[in-house]
Scaffold this motif. Structure first.
Motif, PDB file in Angstrom:
ATOM      1  N   VAL A 182      58.988  34.892  72.864  1.00  0.00           N
ATOM      2  CA  VAL A 182      60.182  34.261  72.303  1.00  0.00           C
ATOM      3  C   VAL A 182      59.972  33.993  70.817  1.00  0.00           C
ATOM      4  O   VAL A 182      58.916  33.558  70.405  1.00  0.00           O
ATOM      5  N   SER A 183      60.980  34.253  70.055  1.00  0.00           N
ATOM      6  CA  SER A 183      60.850  34.065  68.615  1.00  0.00           C
ATOM      7  C   SER A 183      60.557  32.613  68.292  1.00  0.00           C
ATOM      8  O   SER A 183      61.173  31.702  68.820  1.00  0.00           O
ATOM      9  N   GLY A 184      59.583  32.422  67.455  1.00  0.00           N
ATOM     10  CA  GLY A 184      59.140  31.067  67.140  1.00  0.00           C
ATOM     11  C   GLY A 184      60.161  30.257  66.383  1.00  0.00           C
ATOM     12  O   GLY A 184      60.158  29.038  66.457  1.00  0.00           O
ATOM     13  N   ASP A 185      61.037  30.930  65.689  1.00  0.00           N
ATOM     14  CA  ASP A 185      61.940  30.188  64.818  1.00  0.00           C
ATOM     15  C   ASP A 185      62.937  29.348  65.601  1.00  0.00           C
ATOM     16  O   ASP A 185      63.211  28.221  65.258  1.00  0.00           O
ATOM     17  N   GLU A 186      63.474  29.895  66.691  1.00  0.00           N
ATOM     18  CA  GLU A 186      64.442  29.131  67.466  1.00  0.00           C
ATOM     19  C   GLU A 186      63.759  28.087  68.334  1.00  0.00           C
ATOM     20  O   GLU A 186      64.268  27.035  68.557  1.00  0.00           O
ATOM     21  N   HIS A 187      62.599  28.422  68.864  1.00  0.00           N
ATOM     22  CA  HIS A 187      61.951  27.539  69.831  1.00  0.00           C
ATOM     23  C   HIS A 187      60.508  27.269  69.438  1.00  0.00           C
ATOM     24  O   HIS A 187      59.596  27.895  69.991  1.00  0.00           O
ATOM     25  N   PRO A 188      60.305  26.396  68.500  1.00  0.00           N
ATOM     26  CA  PRO A 188      58.926  26.171  68.049  1.00  0.00           C
ATOM     27  C   PRO A 188      57.986  25.868  69.207  1.00  0.00           C
ATOM     28  O   PRO A 188      56.838  26.240  69.204  1.00  0.00           O
ATOM     29  N   MET A 189      58.523  25.163  70.242  1.00  0.00           N
ATOM     30  CA  MET A 189      57.646  24.734  71.327  1.00  0.00           C
ATOM     31  C   MET A 189      57.193  25.900  72.197  1.00  0.00           C
ATOM     32  O   MET A 189      56.206  25.827  72.879  1.00  0.00           O
TER      33      MET A 189
ATOM     34  N   ARG B 161      56.030  28.517  71.323  1.00  0.00           N
ATOM     35  CA  ARG B 161      54.768  29.032  70.802  1.00  0.00           C
ATOM     36  C   ARG B 161      53.674  27.984  70.827  1.00  0.00           C
ATOM     37  O   ARG B 161      52.523  28.263  70.544  1.00  0.00           O
ATOM     38  N   HIS B 162      54.075  26.793  71.156  1.00  0.00           N
ATOM     39  CA  HIS B 162      53.118  25.701  71.115  1.00  0.00           C
ATOM     40  C   HIS B 162      52.327  25.679  72.404  1.00  0.00           C
ATOM     41  O   HIS B 162      52.869  25.503  73.478  1.00  0.00           O
ATOM     42  N   LYS B 163      51.042  25.881  72.286  1.00  0.00           N
ATOM     43  CA  LYS B 163      50.247  26.076  73.503  1.00  0.00           C
ATOM     44  C   LYS B 163      49.731  24.780  74.089  1.00  0.00           C
ATOM     45  O   LYS B 163      49.170  24.765  75.164  1.00  0.00           O
ATOM     46  N   GLY B 164      49.901  23.680  73.411  1.00  0.00           N
ATOM     47  CA  GLY B 164      49.361  22.420  73.930  1.00  0.00           C
ATOM     48  C   GLY B 164      47.864  22.390  73.727  1.00  0.00           C
ATOM     49  O   GLY B 164      47.261  23.373  73.301  1.00  0.00           O
ATOM     50  N   PRO B 165      47.250  21.239  74.017  1.00  0.00           N
ATOM     51  CA  PRO B 165      45.819  21.138  73.774  1.00  0.00           C
ATOM     52  C   PRO B 165      45.078  22.190  74.589  1.00  0.00           C
ATOM     53  O   PRO B 165      45.354  22.407  75.757  1.00  0.00           O
TER      54      PRO B 165
END
Lengths: 1015, 515
Positions: free
Chosen positions: B465-472, B474-478
């Motif tokens: 998913v494109s990071g620009d629309e959904h920053p989360m 791409r966010h992998k968490g700790p």
């Protein structure tokens, strides 16, 4: 001066249950003869030595200034690192090692020496023993000589001398400053922010700031976007993703985050927890960001943030209307707490932090003006106007930015239509920005269409390029605001940087501009004032020019990116020079831990988090144990009290404290308290499931634990198998419990057989607490007596303070049940025929039912014409008969009574409405209990105006004083008391209870809190 | 647990020895070819051999058998029959065996007694010790049967967790077995044949046990001897039963629909009758006009009488015509009467149909009530504490509760994706999700498989998913490291801050170790 005294030597020098007298006498003398702040650092490795020291110094220094550090056993190197970091963490001005030369005392590590941040002194007891190495002597200042007078016990003298030595040392001390630029290279800075083309002002802001900031730092840009569109950035800086940041954080010297109230910052929430740094908070309220994260990432992010930041009120607001909560509550506490320091763009925003959270974070809040580049002014107004299609001769007034209610566009329109005709002929007004497609937008459009002359235009959305053209060609700007929540108006700065005179009102951060920057109206100005201001500037070209020029100069001097970058750098450097950085301790520990199998890491983590406490918003918390009610709310008397008091505490928490309901848990075989999130949710709204986190809670020195619920089994287990309460008290937590009664101990024969034993186990645990707060003076006296009898308070331990408060009687939180049947009415009619005595309460031995029944049987046989009504369930039905004492017998004698349903009535499970009628139609309440914790039925009777006949016990005297007719074995047995009372009643001379007083739950909770805090 | 407790328990719950031997015959068609292929070394190990029924059967067939069990009481029974047995832990015994030394390794009702990690190790070991073409047989309660999955499974206090057949067969694929077969067992034999199917049967009639038979890769010359056995379906599955149930109901409903439609047909007929009657009305009109014409004719007759005698014949004819008209009118009257009678009859039939229809509605309501009742039962079960404490792998049960709340026609589409519901349930519980995900990550293929499934079903966002629309997205968490089970457990009692410090320490140490 903050004096931190390391007590490890003193702990080692004391035998079991005793203290090192010299060290204690020294600390006492210091506390009594100086005004300096004294902290003691105790080793958690010797838990049995802690309580004697706390007991010896109780009332001398605050218990919360006695702090413990923890380390795993049998790892001296790890322990040494943690202790040193801990001493530094206490931010000492001087560190003193008491009785330091015990052979088992941990050495100081030569490479650290408490970071070189404070002078170190030591008291050597046996100088010839020289357990201290030469190396250590080089930086440890021996003050043993001041103790020369010890034999004479001249402690005041010793204290004065020591303070003098310390003061001198401190005055001459030069802290070791670690220069990062020693090698000449710049520090490496991780810069976490959205960047162009992300559609947020912060992205553009960063793009303007970065070239200037790069003068001070080697910058690594941390972004969560795929491309960055900025030529300078792409050519000059490294662009990294979040994963890279996590992997390489330990190699970076500084970190700065830019937070705003939009989803472009969502990834930063977790990053900031893991890798703390300096935070630039562009918006004080970040509810929208949190709401977005909750919607898209984790389903309780915002709820938890609201609970933590804004407590009960925040949660209530959320329950009522999330749309309102997002605007009204900042939800940003975690960001503030995790940041090493916080930078705002206005004093106003900084003040909001203080308004919301008090002065806990004062020291780490800073202000750096919003940076604005100033461009060369092109003096080609006319050409630009031509380009935009504006009349060359017009007086052009602009209002920049997206239109909306908070921009007060309607007031500008009102003022515009009130301006003189002469002005109207010359002037034109442009709203440079989009008009919202909502009610407000429609109202504005209507207003404009109704105006006589067509001098007002809304340009709609403009490109950055066009926006600049309007800035360049206008004659005057009007930028109004209301309901500001701390954001800084970039548009005003834009006007100023283009030397465009601007009229503003002093709302929010705009109040920080003065009359050199703009024409400043009052926050709540009159429309006429705005008319005057506009026409005044219209008539005065010189004034306009002067205003524009000084404003532009201000921007150049105070808002230029290089000035701002300089301010940033100095705040960042100052922060990193002084802040305690856990990361460094972790790195040092890892050096020692890497050799061993990481099996013991959870223990190290446990020690670490207990040792280095984080400040919470209110500084302190009151944890309220609700273990029983949160697992199983049976609606018992005690549970109703718990609910009522907890609600009052949540509604009105004492100043400086947050209230957190918790429950005992044995998860993973370790007794601990967890946050009772679900229970909290249920109190607000039965029907929602917010999934508030039920994590284990950090309990810090200075916090309070109140066992409000009667959590018998949980409590004794946690004590027996977890030693939980001793550990908490050692740590500096004030542990107290509410005592409802100790009747099972006092009157075991009226309770089921094992009750005494269970209750004693429970009371044994409470006896070790700091406080026991009974629900009446009678219970308090009884408990004190029991403590004395069982010899619980002894030498070498802080005594359990016994106190009392009263329960509230204003509202019952349970919903009253309704319904009176045909049969009920018949009973009421029957009762109205004679005198009626009422008894209310579960049928169990303690309540004295059998005695009353015997008495009445005797009186009835002798011709008494009166009714006895018993309202209550049969008690202990869950127990087998042999354990139910006299209950089966009592119930049998009621059921088989020949007067049953004639003069004797047993009403079981009736509605509250019917009970109310009974209170009204009865003539007296008989309270025959052998003992009680409190006397709520007496108060209820008084509330219904029903006279009271009560057994003469202390608690009834306490509750009803002269408002009841008393009987007792010694003075007046019941069989005589009833006829006697009836005589008085017929003559109207019986005791009335119109004078009887009771308190509300609000007052009750206040009494309880007062008892907790005044100690 | 005392040794004999388990034997006594088994005696009560597993039926007589002969009965059991009878049941075990199901497997013979699978294993008999092995006797031909490896005539001299047809060794079989039975893990958890219990009272030795299987060993006895195999021994009679000519295999070299050996049993292993931890329970002494059980082994006594085997020893009484002189069957070779050993008291040992299954996994330890397997580890001692040589590579490719066995033709069959079997385990009846053991997989549900061991932790999942142990099971993985066990299947891996079995694969190692089997000869090429060798078979593994694991029989276990079929949690697909809701009575088993929600209740009777938990009757045995030594049961760890139900193993869904998809999981067990996947596990064999995962360790390398070439093919596997799920055999559903012990159901009521009439169930498969019967054309009827009740909700009760859907919920409780599914085969209460199942077995997975998996074969280690071998030449096609060898494997083809087993093809027939592997091709045969047996037993009753949940999907099958619910489909049947669904079909029966669809048929009933379509039958009902037909009745309703035919009622519509009746209505049409009635309408036609009515319009005919209306047509008769126009005949009346015609009659009236005919009467008018007759009057005219009479008048003409008078004229004719006076003026033209010779037209008398014509008058006669007209009289005849009049007569004919009258008799026509009579017959029309009769026809009308008949039509009225038919109408009344039709109405009576319509009424009867309607009452039949409402009766059918009542039957449907009865079914609805029954379904609701089952729903309540399941919810009551759901509330009981002991149930709640049991394994999270019961996600599919939640699916059933869902199902019962949904309209019938959705049944079919929802039966299939149990895995979906299970996964969804797990993914919605962050703590559980993280724990299970950490566990699954240890088995990359399994994890990959589940993740792929979840991503196909839209349960988790895909990494692309494109990071620009959904920053989360791409966010992998700790980043979670490899933790020991003890550490994972310890983390549950840690405060969030403690957890973070722990992960920080762990990561730093890992980094140091890697240099």
């Amino acid at each position: 001066m903050r004096i931190v005294i390391d007590m490890q030597g003193a702990q080692l020098a004391a035998d079991d249950g005793t203290v090192d007298e010299t060290s204690i006498a020294f600390v006492k003398a210091l506390a009594e003869h100086s005004n300096h702040e004294i902290f003691l650092a105790l080793s958690g490795l010797y838990p049995v030595t802690v309580e004697p020291i706390r007991a010896a110094l109780d009332g001398v220094i605050p218990q919360e200034n006695i702090r413990l550090w923890y380390a795993p056993e049998n790892n001296a190197q790890v322990a040494a690192i943690i202790r040193e970091a801990f001493l530094l963490h206490l931010q000492p001005d001087i560190v003193h090692f008491a009785n330091f030369n015990h052979p088992e005392c941990l050495p100081l590590t030569a490479d650290n020496r408490i970071g070189g941040k404070a002078p170190l002194t030591v008291q050597l007891m046996h100088r010839e023993g020289s357990e201290i190495s030469e190396d250590e002597r080089a930086y440890l200042y021996d003050i043993s000589e001041t103790f020369a007078d010890e034999a004479e016990q001249d402690w005041p003298g010793i204290a004065h001398k020591t303070i003098a030595v310390w003061t001198e040392l401190q005055d001459n001390f030069k802290p070791v400053v670690q220069l990062n630029n020693a090698s000449g290279s710049k520090p490496r800075l991780a810069y976490v922010s959205p960047l162009p083309p992300q559609r947020t002002g912060i992205a553009d802001y960063s793009a303007e700031l970065l070239p200037a900031l790069a003068e001070f730092y080697d910058i690594e840009l941390i972004v969560n976007q795929q491309t960055v569109e900025d030529e300078w950035i792409n050519n000059n800086l490294n662009i990294r993703d979040v994963a890279w940041f996590r992997e390489n954080a330990h190699q970076l010297d500084r970190v700065v985050y830019h937070f705003g109230n939009s989803y472009f910052h969502a990834h930063m929430l977790e990053l900031l927890r893991e890798i703390p740094g300096v935070v630039v908070l562009h918006d004080f309220f970040i509810g929208h960001l949190m709401a977005w994260a909750q919607e898209n990432y984790k389903n309780n992010t915002w709820i938890n943030a609201l609970k933590e930041s804004n407590g009960w009120q925040g949660l209530k607001a959320y329950a009522e209307s999330p749309e309102r909560a997002v605007f009204d509550y900042p939800a940003n506490l975690e960001v503030l707490r995790n940041a090493y320091s916080v930078i705002f763009h206005s004093q106003y925003a900084k003040n909001l932090a203080i308004e919301w959270y008090g002065n806990v974070y004062d020291q780490k809040l800073h202000v750096v003006p919003l940076a604005r580049k100033t461009l060369e002014l092109r003096n080609n107004k006319l050409a630009i106007r031509k380009k935009l299609g504006l009349k060359p001769s017009s007086f052009v007034v602009c209002a920049y930015g997206f239109m909306g209610e908070t921009k007060l566009n309607h007031l500008l329109l009102d003022a515009w239509s009130k301006c003189s005709e002469e002005f109207q002929r010359e002037a034109e007004l442009f709203f440079v920005g989009d008009c919202p497609n909502n009610l407000y937008g429609q109202r504005l459009q209507e207003k404009i269409s109704k105006m006589k002359s067509s001098t007002v235009t809304i340009t709609g959305y403009t490109t950055a390029e066009k926006y600049k053209l309007y800035l360049e060609c206008a004659d005057l700007a009007v930028q109004l605001r209301t309901k500001s929540r701390g954001e800084t108006s970039a548009a005003v700065l834009d006007c100023m940087s283009y030397a465009l005179p601007v009229i503003i009102n002093a709302n929010g951060s705009m109040s920080e501009f003065d009359n050199n920057d703009a024409l400043v109206l009052d926050d709540e100005f009159e429309v006429n004032e705005l008319v005057t201001a506009i026409e005044d500037l219209w008539r005065n070209p010189e004034k306009r020019q002067g205003l524009g020029n000084t404003a532009r100069r201000n921007i150049q001097e105070n808002h230029s990116p290089s000035v701002c970058a300089g301010l940033y750098a100095s705040i960042i450097e100052e922060t990193y020079a002084s802040v305690f950085r856990e990361v460094e301790v972790v790195e040092r520990l890892v050096e020692k831990l890497v050799e061993e199998a990481p099996r013991g890491l959870p223990e190290v983590a446990d020690c670490f988090s207990k040792t280095f406490q984080k400040k919470t918003v209110h500084n302190k918390k009151i944890f309220v144990d609700v273990s029983a009610i949160c697992t199983n709310d049976l609606g018992t008397g005690i549970q109703r009290v718990v609910r009522a008091i907890l609600l009052e505490m949540l509604e009105n928490p004492p100043n400086g404290y947050a209230i957190e309901p918790v429950f005992l848990s044995n998860t993973a075989g370790k007794w601990h308290f967890r946050s009772a999130g679900d229970f909290l949710t249920k109190i607000i709204n039965q029907d929602v499931n917010w999934q508030i986190d039920d994590n284990a809670v950090d309990i810090s020195a200075g916090d309070i634990l109140l066992c409000l619920d009667f959590s018998g089994g949980y409590l004794t287990e946690a004590d027996r198998y977890g030693d939980l309460f001793t550990r908490l008290r050692n740590h500096g937590v004030y542990v107290a419990a509410v005592i409802y009664d100790i009747l099972p101990i006092r009157l075991p024969e009226v309770f089921p057989p094992e009750s005494k034993e269970h209750h004693e186990k429970w009371a044994d645990v409470i006896a070790k607490f700091d406080g026991a707060i009974a629900i009446s003076k009678a219970v308090a006296d009884d408990f004190s007596q029991w403590l004395k009898e069982t010899n619980k308070n002894y030498q070498g331990r802080r005594v359990c303070k016994v106190d009392w408060f009263h329960l509230g009687a204003d509202i019952d939180s349970s919903v009253p049940t309704k319904g009176i049947s045909e049969q009920d009415h018949e009973i009421l009619e029957q009762l109205n025929l004679g005198l009626t005595f009422l008894m209310v309460g579960t049928i169990e031995p303690r309540k004295g039912y059998s005695e009353v029944l015997e008495t009445f049987t005797h009186l009835w046989e002798n011709g008494l014409n009166a009714n006895l009504v018993i309202v209550g369930r049969e008690g202990w039905t869950h127990l087998p008969d042999e354990k139910r004492r006299t209950i089966p017998e009592t119930v049998k004698s009621i059921r088989e009574h020949k007067e049953l349903n004639k003069k004797l009535f047993w009403l079981d499970g009736i509605s509250d409405e019917f009970l109310g009628k009974l209170y009204k139609s009865a003539n007296a309440l008989i309270a025959a209990s052998y003992d009680e914790g409190f006397g709520l039925p007496l108060i209820e009777a008084a509330q219904h105006g029903l006279p009271i006949i009560a057994r003469d016990i202390a608690v009834f005297r306490e509750v009803a004083s002269d408002n009841a007719f008393y009987f007792s074995e010694s003075t007046n047995v019941l069989a005589h008391a009833i006829p006697e009372w009836m005589d008085l009643y017929r003559q109207g001379r019986h005791p009335r209870n119109t004078e009887m007083t009771w308190i509300s739950w609000k007052v009750s909770a206040e009494q309880l809190i007062k008892s907790l805090l005044e100690r | 647990m005392s040794d004999n407790f388990y034997r006594a328990f088994e005696d009560i719950h597993r039926g007589s020895r002969e009965l059991i031997i009878g049941r075990l015959r199901v497997y013979l068609e699978y294993i008999q070819p092995l006797l031909e292929i490896y005539p001299d070394s047809s060794n079989i190990i039975d893990l958890g051999c219990g009272r030795g029924e299987w060993l006895e059967l195999l021994s009679n067939e000519g295999f070299e058998v050996k049993g292993v069990d931890l329970d002494k009481g059980m082994l006594q029974a085997c020893e009484e029959l002189q069957l070779p047995v050993e008291q040992a832990d299954a996994l330890e015994l397997l580890r001692q065996l040589d590579d490719e030394s066995q033709v069959v390794v079997s385990g009846f009702h053991i997989v549900e007694h061991v932790p999942f990690d142990y099971l993985i190790d066990m299947v891996t070991e079995v694969y190692r010790v089997l000869k090429s073409g060798g078979l593994v047989i694991f029989e276990t309660p079929n949690a697909e049967n809701l009575a088993v999955g929600t209740n009777s499974f938990y009757l045995d206090p030594t049961h760890k967790q139900p193993i869904p057949h998809q999981l067990l067969s996947f596990l064999t694929e995962y360790v390398g077995f070439q093919r596997n077969k799920v055999l559903r067992l012990q159901e009521n034999p009439q169930l498969a044949e019967s054309h009827e199917c009740t909700l009760e049967q859907v919920l409780f009639g599914v085969s209460p046990d199942y077995a997975v038979v998996a074969q280690k890769p071998a030449d096609s010359a060898v494997t083809e001897k087993f093809d027939e056995a592997f091709a045969r379906e047996r037993g009753v599955g949940l999907a099958q039963l619910s489909r049947k149930y669904d079909k029966i109901w669809q048929e009933r409903i379509s039958a009902l629909t037909k009745i309703v439609e035919s009622e519509g047909g009746f209505r049409n007929e009635i309408t036609q009758e009515t319009s005919q009657l209306e047509g008769k009305g126009s005949f009346h009109q015609q009659l009236i006009s005919v009467t008018g014409e007759l009057a005219n004719v009479k008048a003409s007759l008078e004229v004719a009488k006076v003026h033209e005698q010779y037209r008398l014949d014509e008058i006669k004819e007209l009289k005849n015509a009049l007569h004919e008209s009258t008799s026509l009118l009579d017959s029309l009257k009769e026809a009308k009467l008949t039509a009225e009678q038919t109408l009344a009859q039709t109405q009576a039939e319509l009424k009867e149909t309607t009452s039949k229809l409402s009766e059918t509605n009542e039957v449907a309501h009865h079914w609805w009530q029954q379904a609701t009742h089952q729903n309540e039962y399941i919810q009551a079960l759901h509330r009981s504490t002991s149930w709640r404490l049991t394994s999270p792998l019961r996600g599919f049960k939640r699916g059933i509760i869902w199902l019962l709340k949904l309209p019938l026609k959705l049944l079919k589409t929802l039966i299939k994706p149990f895995v979906y519901l299970g996964l969804k349930w797990v993914l919605n519980k962050p703590g559980l999700r993280d724990r299970l995900s950490a566990k699954a990550k240890k088995y990359p293929r399994l994890h990959q498989h589940l993740r792929q499934f979840a991503s196909n079903q839209g349960l988790v966002a895909t990494a692309a998913v494109s990071g620009d629309e959904h920053p989360m997205a791409r966010h992998k968490g700790p980043h979670k490291q490899n933790l020991t089970p003890e550490q994972e457990k310890a983390m549950l009692a840690m405060t969030p801050r403690e957890q973070r410090i722990f992960m920080q320490l762990n990561r730093a140490i890992e980094r140091k170790r890697q240099g």
